[in-house]
Write an enzyme that holds these catalytic residues in place. Structure first.
Site, PDB file in Angstrom:
ATOM      1  N   LYS A 160       0.911  -1.324   0.198  1.00 54.65           N
ATOM      2  CA  LYS A 160       0.042   0.022   0.108  1.00 54.65           C
ATOM      3  C   LYS A 160       0.957   1.334   0.259  1.00 54.65           C
ATOM      4  O   LYS A 160       0.696   2.224   0.578  1.00 54.65           O
ATOM      5  CB  LYS A 160      -0.753  -0.190   1.184  1.00 54.65           C
ATOM      6  CG  LYS A 160      -1.972  -1.282   1.537  1.00 54.65           C
ATOM      7  CD  LYS A 160      -2.801  -1.186   0.411  1.00 54.65           C
ATOM      8  CE  LYS A 160      -3.845  -2.193   0.685  1.00 54.65           C
ATOM      9  NZ  LYS A 160      -5.011  -2.309  -0.151  1.00 54.65           N
ATOM     10  N   GLN A 168      -0.210   4.889   0.302  1.00 53.24           N
ATOM     11  CA  GLN A 168      -0.637   5.374   1.506  1.00 53.24           C
ATOM     12  C   GLN A 168       0.552   5.913   2.410  1.00 53.24           C
ATOM     13  O   GLN A 168       0.403   6.651   3.493  1.00 53.24           O
ATOM     14  CB  GLN A 168      -1.230   4.424   2.369  1.00 53.24           C
ATOM     15  CG  GLN A 168      -2.562   3.949   1.625  1.00 53.24           C
ATOM     16  CD  GLN A 168      -3.221   2.912   2.372  1.00 53.24           C
ATOM     17  OE1 GLN A 168      -2.876   2.183   3.465  1.00 53.24           O
ATOM     18  NE2 GLN A 168      -4.379   2.434   1.902  1.00 53.24           N
ATOM     19  N   HIS A 182       4.720  12.530  10.073  1.00 51.12           N
ATOM     20  CA  HIS A 182       4.271  12.456  11.490  1.00 51.12           C
ATOM     21  C   HIS A 182       4.707  11.189  12.422  1.00 51.12           C
ATOM     22  O   HIS A 182       5.143  11.492  13.492  1.00 51.12           O
ATOM     23  CB  HIS A 182       2.819  12.179  11.223  1.00 51.12           C
ATOM     24  CG  HIS A 182       2.015  11.508  12.552  1.00 51.12           C
ATOM     25  ND1 HIS A 182       1.764  12.138  13.568  1.00 51.12           N
ATOM     26  CD2 HIS A 182       1.673  10.199  12.785  1.00 51.12           C
ATOM     27  CE1 HIS A 182       1.258  11.342  14.628  1.00 51.12           C
ATOM     28  NE2 HIS A 182       1.196  10.222  14.145  1.00 51.12           N
ATOM     29  N   LYS A 217     -18.186   6.099  10.652  1.00 52.62           N
ATOM     30  CA  LYS A 217     -16.520   6.518  10.363  1.00 52.62           C
ATOM     31  C   LYS A 217     -16.537   7.919  10.132  1.00 52.62           C
ATOM     32  O   LYS A 217     -15.469   8.385  10.736  1.00 52.62           O
ATOM     33  CB  LYS A 217     -16.169   5.842   9.015  1.00 52.62           C
ATOM     34  CG  LYS A 217     -14.932   6.233   8.472  1.00 52.62           C
ATOM     35  CD  LYS A 217     -14.264   5.305   7.270  1.00 52.62           C
ATOM     36  CE  LYS A 217     -15.223   5.962   5.972  1.00 52.62           C
ATOM     37  NZ  LYS A 217     -14.721   5.309   4.912  1.00 52.62           N
ATOM     38  N   GLN A 222     -12.079  14.358  15.671  1.00 52.26           N
ATOM     39  CA  GLN A 222     -10.752  14.874  15.663  1.00 52.26           C
ATOM     40  C   GLN A 222     -10.729  16.283  15.540  1.00 52.26           C
ATOM     41  O   GLN A 222      -9.698  16.966  16.071  1.00 52.26           O
ATOM     42  CB  GLN A 222     -10.134  14.214  14.328  1.00 52.26           C
ATOM     43  CG  GLN A 222      -9.561  12.713  14.553  1.00 52.26           C
ATOM     44  CD  GLN A 222      -9.549  11.929  13.342  1.00 52.26           C
ATOM     45  OE1 GLN A 222      -9.769  12.491  12.053  1.00 52.26           O
ATOM     46  NE2 GLN A 222      -9.095  10.622  13.493  1.00 52.26           N
TER      47      GLN A 222
END
Length: 312
Positions: free
Chosen positions: A141, A144, A152, A206, A213
């Site tokens: 992946k 991603q 981060h 979701k 957040q």
């Protein structure tokens, strides 16, 4: 010529004063909390594998499924996050800390040491979370593994190190508490998602993780910016200012993601592509769209919040 000779000495003295004289003697001998060299080695290895060695190794291989691994991994993260919430509350925020200004307590008071231990444990969790990217690579992946995601995950362990070594407690630990609470819910979501398509009907909520957040960033901004208006507050104002800036930035980024994912796009398209739009780029057991990916947050460490969109 003499003034020219004094300047390097002054800069060196400041460097030594910050890195050596100001370190917290309580945590200096804790695991990975003394010298920054071991941490730097881990992070360099992480970057090398995720950006070069890993993709090259996986190039001619089939992606690993890792279904059971991801289920267990996310379950463990739920437990760890729940522990951090409990320790943050009992370490001070339930009834001992001041929400307006809370300096770091460097004493051997059991409660102060408990909070410092929570900061260190948060730091350890940030190191464990490097596996998020490793799993992406092993599952091929690579799309991603975005800049924000890698940035981060690289910076958060360093933030945890700084927190454990210099500011293990006080004002910014509220950010870690809130963030850990959200992580309990977030990792639970990813654990369920990793179980397979049959769980999708239970994951209608979701989009509300993204809302949580954004609320978190709003609280972080207010909580940290207020320090600047209390000259007598002994919490480092520089760290608080960086947190405020970071919170504003990531509130904007999450709000932008929410708008494009759930407001601007036609409902049918959102539903069709739902599995391709990770709420925060964490998506270790689910999916990600590369737009978000940070764990940000004020951390128990020092609130150097992340710099990307993954609220962990």
């Amino acid at each position: 010529m003499e003034p020219l000779m004094e300047e390097p000495s002054t800069m060196f003295d400041r460097f030594v004063n910050f890195w050596i004289k100001n370190q917290d003697p309580r945590s200096v001998n804790w695991f990975l909390s003394g010298s920054p060299v071991p941490l730097a080695t881990i992070l360099v290895s992480y970057l090398y594998f995720c950006l070069y060695a890993g993709p090259k190794w996986m190039k001619n291989r089939k992606p690993f499924e890792l279904k059971n691994v991801l289920i267990v991994y996310n379950a463990i993260q739920v437990v760890f996050s729940a522990i951090l919430v409990y320790e943050g509350l009992e370490g001070g925020w339930r009834k001992h800390y001041n929400f307006t200004c809370e300096p770091v307590d460097y004493s051997d008071n059991p409660r102060a040491v408990r909070m410092l231990s929570a900061v260190w444990f948060y730091y350890m969790c940030k190191l464990i979370e490097l596996l998020d990217t490793v799993f992406f690579v092993m599952r091929k992946k690579q799309n991603q593994v975005t800049f924000l995601h890698v940035y981060h995950h690289t910076m958060m362990p360093f933030a945890g190190f700084i927190g454990t070594k210099y500011v293990g407690g006080g004002q910014t630990t509220l950010l870690g508490l809130i963030n850990s609470f959200i992580h309990v819910i977030m990792y639970a979501y990813y654990m369920l998602a990793a179980m397979g398509p049959h769980m999708q009907k239970y994951l209608w909520w979701k989009r509300y993780l993204t809302v949580m957040q954004m609320v978190q960033f709003g609280i972080v901004f207010i909580h940290t910016i207020q320090v600047q208006f209390y000259p007598s507050c002994q919490y480092p104002k520089g760290i608080a200012a960086l947190l405020s800036l970071n919170a504003a930035l990531f509130f904007y980024m999450f709000a932008s993601f929410y708008y494009h994912a759930y407001v601007k796009k036609p409902k049918s398209k959102v539903m069709a592509n739902g599995d391709k739009q990770a709420l925060n780029g964490h998506a270790n057991g689910h999916t990600s769209n590369g737009y978000t990916n940070g764990h940000t947050n004020g951390v128990y460490a020092n609130g150097s919040a992340e710099k990307s969109l993954k609220v962990q």
